[in-house]
Write a protein that holds these residues in place. Structure first.
Motif, PDB file in Angstrom:
ATOM      1  N   SER A  91       0.804  -1.226   0.000  1.00  0.00           N
ATOM      2  CA  SER A  91       0.000   0.000   0.000  1.00  0.00           C
ATOM      3  C   SER A  91       0.833   1.271   0.000  1.00  0.00           C
ATOM      4  CB  SER A  91      -0.939   0.018   1.213  1.00  0.00           C
ATOM      5  OG  SER A  91      -1.910  -0.992   1.098  1.00  0.00           O
ATOM      6  N   MET A  92       2.101   1.213   0.400  1.00  0.00           N
ATOM      7  CA  MET A  92       2.909   2.428   0.527  1.00  0.00           C
ATOM      8  C   MET A  92       2.998   3.173  -0.800  1.00  0.00           C
ATOM      9  SD  MET A  92       6.826   2.864   1.820  1.00  0.00           S
ATOM     10  CE  MET A  92       7.688   2.854   0.260  1.00  0.00           C
ATOM     11  N   ASP A  93       3.420   2.473  -1.846  1.00  0.00           N
ATOM     12  CA  ASP A  93       3.531   3.115  -3.152  1.00  0.00           C
ATOM     13  C   ASP A  93       2.156   3.497  -3.685  1.00  0.00           C
ATOM     14  OD1 ASP A  93       6.263   2.667  -3.114  1.00  0.00           O
ATOM     15  OD2 ASP A  93       6.082   0.743  -4.119  1.00  0.00           O
ATOM     16  N   TYR A  94       1.194   2.588  -3.526  1.00  0.00           N
ATOM     17  CA  TYR A  94      -0.141   2.825  -4.081  1.00  0.00           C
ATOM     18  C   TYR A  94      -0.760   4.096  -3.519  1.00  0.00           C
ATOM     19  CZ  TYR A  94      -5.053   2.511  -5.113  1.00  0.00           C
ATOM     20  OH  TYR A  94      -6.315   2.818  -5.524  1.00  0.00           O
ATOM     21  N   MET A  95      -0.649   4.312  -2.204  1.00  0.00           N
ATOM     22  CA  MET A  95      -1.317   5.458  -1.592  1.00  0.00           C
ATOM     23  C   MET A  95      -0.739   6.768  -2.095  1.00  0.00           C
ATOM     24  SD  MET A  95      -1.998   4.019   2.277  1.00  0.00           S
ATOM     25  CE  MET A  95      -2.935   5.462   2.808  1.00  0.00           C
ATOM     26  N   MET A  96       0.588   6.816  -2.297  1.00  0.00           N
ATOM     27  CA  MET A  96       1.178   8.028  -2.870  1.00  0.00           C
ATOM     28  C   MET A  96       0.660   8.264  -4.287  1.00  0.00           C
ATOM     29  SD  MET A  96       5.097   8.760  -4.117  1.00  0.00           S
ATOM     30  CE  MET A  96       5.819   9.666  -2.766  1.00  0.00           C
ATOM     31  N   ILE A  97       0.684   7.226  -5.099  1.00  0.00           N
ATOM     32  CA  ILE A  97       0.349   7.382  -6.511  1.00  0.00           C
ATOM     33  C   ILE A  97      -1.138   7.644  -6.710  1.00  0.00           C
ATOM     34  CG2 ILE A  97       0.291   6.161  -8.714  1.00  0.00           C
ATOM     35  CD1 ILE A  97       2.941   4.820  -7.738  1.00  0.00           C
ATOM     36  N   GLU A  98      -1.975   6.963  -5.939  1.00  0.00           N
ATOM     37  CA  GLU A  98      -3.421   7.186  -6.047  1.00  0.00           C
ATOM     38  C   GLU A  98      -3.758   8.651  -5.769  1.00  0.00           C
ATOM     39  OE1 GLU A  98      -7.569   7.557  -5.090  1.00  0.00           O
ATOM     40  OE2 GLU A  98      -5.927   7.886  -3.676  1.00  0.00           O
ATOM     41  N   LYS A  99      -3.132   9.236  -4.747  1.00  0.00           N
ATOM     42  CA  LYS A  99      -3.379  10.645  -4.419  1.00  0.00           C
ATOM     43  C   LYS A  99      -2.808  11.558  -5.507  1.00  0.00           C
ATOM     44  CE  LYS A  99      -2.714  14.057  -0.736  1.00  0.00           C
ATOM     45  NZ  LYS A  99      -2.127  14.296   0.619  1.00  0.00           N
ATOM     46  N   ALA A 100      -1.608  11.249  -5.970  1.00  0.00           N
ATOM     47  CA  ALA A 100      -0.975  12.086  -6.994  1.00  0.00           C
ATOM     48  C   ALA A 100      -1.810  12.147  -8.262  1.00  0.00           C
ATOM     49  CB  ALA A 100       0.424  11.558  -7.298  1.00  0.00           C
TER      50      ALA A 100
END
Length: 210
Positions: free
Chosen positions: A162-171
């Motif tokens: 989830s670490m990468d996903y949460m950054m990218i989803e918001k971006a």
């Protein structure tokens, strides 16, 4: 001109040296940040003459290395940052593919690569799967994204990846950064370990820490 820095978050697993060397072999500068741990002197001395920076967070934050990842990005001086796990490796001569994508597509802010598992399987999901949490392994992101979208992780040990996903989803969904995918495998995930999930071959104790 250097386009991307490889950032490696670590708990100093035995595969760290292989990860660093694989990035240097592809001519990337490297920033290694220990999550509350110092990288041993023998490893730092091994890469003393190379373009490698070592740092650490003041305490162990866990959260799958999110805080350490943010520190690594904050230290980077290049336009992009490329994530690499301390148990993952670049496939030989594939770094150029990533850099060429950046050069040829300046409008893209985030690149999601394909990866190769130890058993020979590839990870690749169609673009339509992106927002269904199918994973965002080892992304390369425009460094300036950290001003608005940092690495983070929900406080739940079963929500790995989830670490990468949460950054990218918001971006993508909040700030309209542009994302694209690379179909060719760029990395070997856990190249010398078993497992296809974010747990790799963690011990139960290690898994509770992250």
């Amino acid at each position: 001109m250097l386009k991307s820095t490889v950032i490696i978050v670590t708990m100093v697993r035995q595969t760290l040296v292989r990860a660093i060397q694989s990035a240097l072999n592809e001519n990337f500068p490297v920033i290694v940040v220990g999550d509350g741990v110092d990288v041993p002197d023998w490893i730092q001395n091994k890469f003393k003459s190379e373009d490698v920076v070592f740092n650490r967070t003041g305490v162990r934050y866990g959260c799958y290395g999110a805080v350490a990842g943010n520190l690594a990005m904050a230290l980077a001086k290049t336009e992009f940052c490329t994530s690499l796990g301390d148990d993952d490796e670049f496939i030989e001569n594939k770094g150029k593919i990533l850099l060429d994508k950046i050069d040829l597509n300046p409008e893209i802010d985030i690149w999601i690569p394909n990866v190769l598992f130890a058993d020979g399987k590839e990870w690749y999901q169609n673009k339509e799967c992106f927002l269904l949490r199918q994973g965002t392994p080892l992304p390369t992101v425009r460094t300036s994204i950290i001003r608005y979208c940092t690495f983070s992780h929900p406080p739940h040990e079963k929500l790995f990846h989830s670490m990468d996903y949460m950054m990218i989803e918001k971006a993508v969904n909040v700030y309209n950064y542009k994302v694209d995918w690379i179909k060719e495998p760029i990395y070997k995930l856990r190249g010398s370990l078993k497992g296809e999930s974010g747990q790799g071959n963690f011990s139960q104790l290690e898994f509770k820490m992250v």
